[in-house]
Design a protein around this motif. Sequence first.
Motif, PDB file in Angstrom:
ATOM      1  N   SER A   1      -3.328  18.846   8.452  1.00 19.86           N
ATOM      2  CA  SER A   1      -2.340  18.036   7.743  1.00 19.86           C
ATOM      3  C   SER A   1      -1.525  17.240   8.752  1.00 19.86           C
ATOM      4  CB  SER A   1      -1.415  18.944   6.929  1.00 19.86           C
ATOM      5  OG  SER A   1      -0.296  18.215   6.440  1.00 19.86           O
ATOM      6  N   ASN A   2      -0.944  16.123   8.295  1.00 20.16           N
ATOM      7  CA  ASN A   2      -0.057  15.375   9.192  1.00 20.16           C
ATOM      8  C   ASN A   2       1.416  15.642   8.896  1.00 20.16           C
ATOM      9  OD1 ASN A   2       0.590  13.863   6.924  1.00 20.16           O
ATOM     10  ND2 ASN A   2      -0.434  12.005   7.607  1.00 20.16           N
ATOM     11  N   GLY A   3       1.707  16.454   7.886  1.00 18.28           N
ATOM     12  CA  GLY A   3       3.071  16.848   7.587  1.00 18.28           C
ATOM     13  C   GLY A   3       3.929  15.779   6.946  1.00 18.28           C
ATOM     14  N   MET A   4       3.321  14.699   6.468  1.00 10.85           N
ATOM     15  CA  MET A   4       4.073  13.598   5.866  1.00 10.85           C
ATOM     16  C   MET A   4       3.706  13.418   4.404  1.00 10.85           C
ATOM     17  SD  MET A   4       3.961  10.639   8.793  1.00 10.85           S
ATOM     18  CE  MET A   4       2.874  11.081  10.144  1.00 10.85           C
ATOM     19  N   THR A   5       4.499  12.644   3.697  1.00  9.58           N
ATOM     20  CA  THR A   5       4.156  12.236   2.347  1.00  9.58           C
ATOM     21  C   THR A   5       3.152  11.087   2.417  1.00  9.58           C
ATOM     22  OG1 THR A   5       5.882  10.563   2.189  1.00  9.58           O
ATOM     23  CG2 THR A   5       6.480  12.839   1.561  1.00  9.58           C
ATOM     24  N   PRO A   6       2.453  10.787   1.300  1.00  7.28           N
ATOM     25  CA  PRO A   6       1.548   9.634   1.319  1.00  7.28           C
ATOM     26  C   PRO A   6       2.243   8.327   1.679  1.00  7.28           C
ATOM     27  CG  PRO A   6       1.079  11.025  -0.575  1.00  7.28           C
ATOM     28  CD  PRO A   6       2.319  11.569   0.059  1.00  7.28           C
ATOM     29  N   GLU A   7       3.410   8.081   1.099  1.00  7.68           N
ATOM     30  CA  GLU A   7       4.116   6.830   1.396  1.00  7.68           C
ATOM     31  C   GLU A   7       4.513   6.761   2.863  1.00  7.68           C
ATOM     32  OE1 GLU A   7       7.959   4.184  -0.100  1.00  7.68           O
ATOM     33  OE2 GLU A   7       7.641   6.198  -0.908  1.00  7.68           O
ATOM     34  N   GLU A   8       5.011   7.873   3.392  1.00  5.57           N
ATOM     35  CA  GLU A   8       5.411   7.899   4.800  1.00  5.57           C
ATOM     36  C   GLU A   8       4.211   7.718   5.709  1.00  5.57           C
ATOM     37  OE1 GLU A   8       8.088  10.714   7.827  1.00  5.57           O
ATOM     38  OE2 GLU A   8       7.284  11.557   5.963  1.00  5.57           O
ATOM     39  N   THR A   9       3.074   8.278   5.332  1.00  2.94           N
ATOM     40  CA  THR A   9       1.857   8.132   6.134  1.00  2.94           C
ATOM     41  C   THR A   9       1.487   6.666   6.290  1.00  2.94           C
ATOM     42  OG1 THR A   9       1.013  10.304   5.485  1.00  2.94           O
ATOM     43  CG2 THR A   9      -0.592   8.703   6.264  1.00  2.94           C
ATOM     44  N   VAL A  10       1.551   5.904   5.190  1.00  6.73           N
ATOM     45  CA  VAL A  10       1.228   4.475   5.268  1.00  6.73           C
ATOM     46  C   VAL A  10       2.242   3.747   6.135  1.00  6.73           C
ATOM     47  CG1 VAL A  10       0.936   2.337   3.973  1.00  6.73           C
ATOM     48  CG2 VAL A  10       0.071   4.483   3.029  1.00  6.73           C
ATOM     49  N   ARG A  11       3.511   4.021   5.922  1.00  3.85           N
ATOM     50  CA  ARG A  11       4.550   3.282   6.643  1.00  3.85           C
ATOM     51  C   ARG A  11       4.540   3.602   8.140  1.00  3.85           C
ATOM     52  NH1 ARG A  11       7.387   0.425   3.151  1.00  3.85           N
ATOM     53  NH2 ARG A  11       7.622   1.156   0.996  1.00  3.85           N
ATOM     54  N   ARG A  12       4.051   4.794   8.502  1.00  5.13           N
ATOM     55  CA  ARG A  12       4.023   5.200   9.907  1.00  5.13           C
ATOM     56  C   ARG A  12       2.592   5.292  10.449  1.00  5.13           C
ATOM     57  NH1 ARG A  12       7.462  10.519  10.597  1.00  5.13           N
ATOM     58  NH2 ARG A  12       6.872  10.058  12.762  1.00  5.13           N
ATOM     59  N   ILE A  13       1.666   4.585   9.820  1.00  3.95           N
ATOM     60  CA  ILE A  13       0.248   4.761  10.124  1.00  3.95           C
ATOM     61  C   ILE A  13      -0.074   4.430  11.583  1.00  3.95           C
ATOM     62  CG2 ILE A  13      -0.463   2.439   9.415  1.00  3.95           C
ATOM     63  CD1 ILE A  13      -2.359   5.765   8.779  1.00  3.95           C
ATOM     64  N   GLU A  14       0.686   3.543  12.198  1.00  7.71           N
ATOM     65  CA  GLU A  14       0.363   3.159  13.578  1.00  7.71           C
ATOM     66  C   GLU A  14       0.468   4.336  14.537  1.00  7.71           C
ATOM     67  OE1 GLU A  14       1.096  -0.466  16.734  1.00  7.71           O
ATOM     68  OE2 GLU A  14       2.149  -0.437  14.811  1.00  7.71           O
ATOM     69  N   GLU A  15       1.447   5.237  14.310  1.00  9.82           N
ATOM     70  CA  GLU A  15       1.598   6.382  15.205  1.00  9.82           C
ATOM     71  C   GLU A  15       1.270   7.709  14.539  1.00  9.82           C
ATOM     72  OE1 GLU A  15       5.723   5.949  13.290  1.00  9.82           O
ATOM     73  OE2 GLU A  15       4.259   4.575  14.155  1.00  9.82           O
ATOM     74  N   ALA A  16       0.812   7.690  13.274  1.00  9.76           N
ATOM     75  CA  ALA A  16       0.625   8.930  12.511  1.00  9.76           C
ATOM     76  C   ALA A  16      -0.633   9.710  12.892  1.00  9.76           C
ATOM     77  CB  ALA A  16       0.586   8.621  11.012  1.00  9.76           C
ATOM     78  N   LYS A  17      -1.566   9.092  13.611  1.00  9.29           N
ATOM     79  CA  LYS A  17      -2.838   9.724  13.966  1.00  9.29           C
ATOM     80  C   LYS A  17      -3.515  10.290  12.716  1.00  9.29           C
ATOM     81  CE  LYS A  17      -1.352  10.904  18.656  1.00  9.29           C
ATOM     82  NZ  LYS A  17      -1.166  11.984  19.659  1.00  9.29           N
ATOM     83  N   SER A  18      -3.586   9.449  11.693  1.00 16.78           N
ATOM     84  CA  SER A  18      -4.030   9.903  10.371  1.00 16.78           C
ATOM     85  C   SER A  18      -5.114   9.011   9.797  1.00 16.78           C
ATOM     86  CB  SER A  18      -2.840   9.924   9.401  1.00 16.78           C
ATOM     87  OG  SER A  18      -1.889  10.883   9.787  1.00 16.78           O
TER      88      SER A  18
ATOM     89  N   LEU B   1       0.829  -1.208   0.000  1.00 20.59           N
ATOM     90  CA  LEU B   1       0.000   0.000   0.000  1.00 20.59           C
ATOM     91  C   LEU B   1       0.864   1.260   0.000  1.00 20.59           C
ATOM     92  CD1 LEU B   1      -2.812  -1.062   2.496  1.00 20.59           C
ATOM     93  CD2 LEU B   1      -2.948  -0.943   0.002  1.00 20.59           C
ATOM     94  N   ALA B   2       2.011   1.220   0.670  1.00 17.66           N
ATOM     95  CA  ALA B   2       2.923   2.364   0.654  1.00 17.66           C
ATOM     96  C   ALA B   2       3.442   2.606  -0.759  1.00 17.66           C
ATOM     97  CB  ALA B   2       4.084   2.127   1.622  1.00 17.66           C
ATOM     98  N   ARG B   3       3.788   1.528  -1.457  1.00 16.51           N
ATOM     99  CA  ARG B   3       4.254   1.678  -2.829  1.00 16.51           C
ATOM    100  C   ARG B   3       3.139   2.175  -3.741  1.00 16.51           C
ATOM    101  NH1 ARG B   3       5.403  -3.106  -4.874  1.00 16.51           N
ATOM    102  NH2 ARG B   3       5.037  -4.439  -3.057  1.00 16.51           N
TER     103      ARG B   3
END
Length: 304
Positions: A67-84, A38-40
């Motif tokens: 905004s969460n201040g991240m890129t889409p790929e980073e949002t997926v990879r960090r979704i557990e703590e991203a509060k997104s 999904l990140a890819r």
Amino acid sequence: MTRLIEVSRESVTDPMPRESFRVAHRLADHPLFKLDRLARLAASLPADQVEFNGPVAPNQDPNLTPSNGMTPEETVRRIEEAKSWMVLKNVECDPEYKALLDACLDQVAEQTGGLMGGARQRQAFIFVTSPGNVTPFHSDPELNFLLQIRGNKRMSLFDAKDREIVSEADSELYPGKHRNLPYEEKFEEKATHQHIEPGEGIFVPIFAPHWVQNGNEVSVSFSITWHTEETERLVKLAYINAILRRFGWAQAEAGERPLWDDVKVAAYNVLRPIYDGVKRLVGGRYAALALFFGRKAPAATAAG
């Protein structure tokens, strides 16, 4: 062949059911829904096919979405703590996801004797959500199976015809309109609360208002949508009624005046290609909205 999705024939008596019902599926362990894949996918999609944000509320003002201040790929990879909350839109542009979408809807059509899952405007969306996050109160202009892949969530689902929940004006569509709807906590007295776990899914009727509360784990959901001839007609009427309302002419709801509905659908069929042509000429939806309405729409819309 093992079915990817199971639909009870007894649940479906009409191509456009007005009531929600449950389904089962076998997609929970599918490799297309692993976070790395999904990140890819998120990194590969055009910007207008990815929507994501920070923490929101059921009554979220779309103009104040954080905004969460991240890129889409980073949002997926960090979704557990991203509060997104994130949605990957029209993922059927990727051949692997298109094949999965078509397989699911073909199986729905086979199980319902062709009543559901038809070939009109098939689309697929993937939701990736942090623990505890919310999808704000909104409605969608299509038929939808929401299939839970990972984690769990609760959906508060409402009757699309209840004007104490969504006014006639708010139920209409126009170019640039955001999908979010006004919400009050008292609405919950009228909600049907659907809890879904991996392997479970919900049919969401067209225009049925709803909001979603994620559980305490990362959630991944697969939304497969389509249209029938009747739903396409309802969407066209929702657009024309909104245009007429903007001129001060509130309209009867769809189905109350069938002959007048026919006239409005014919008008839509003439006007929509003109609007789409102007969009291409001026460089996109937002430029066309500025030309027609003297303003730009919010960046995330359901009616474009």
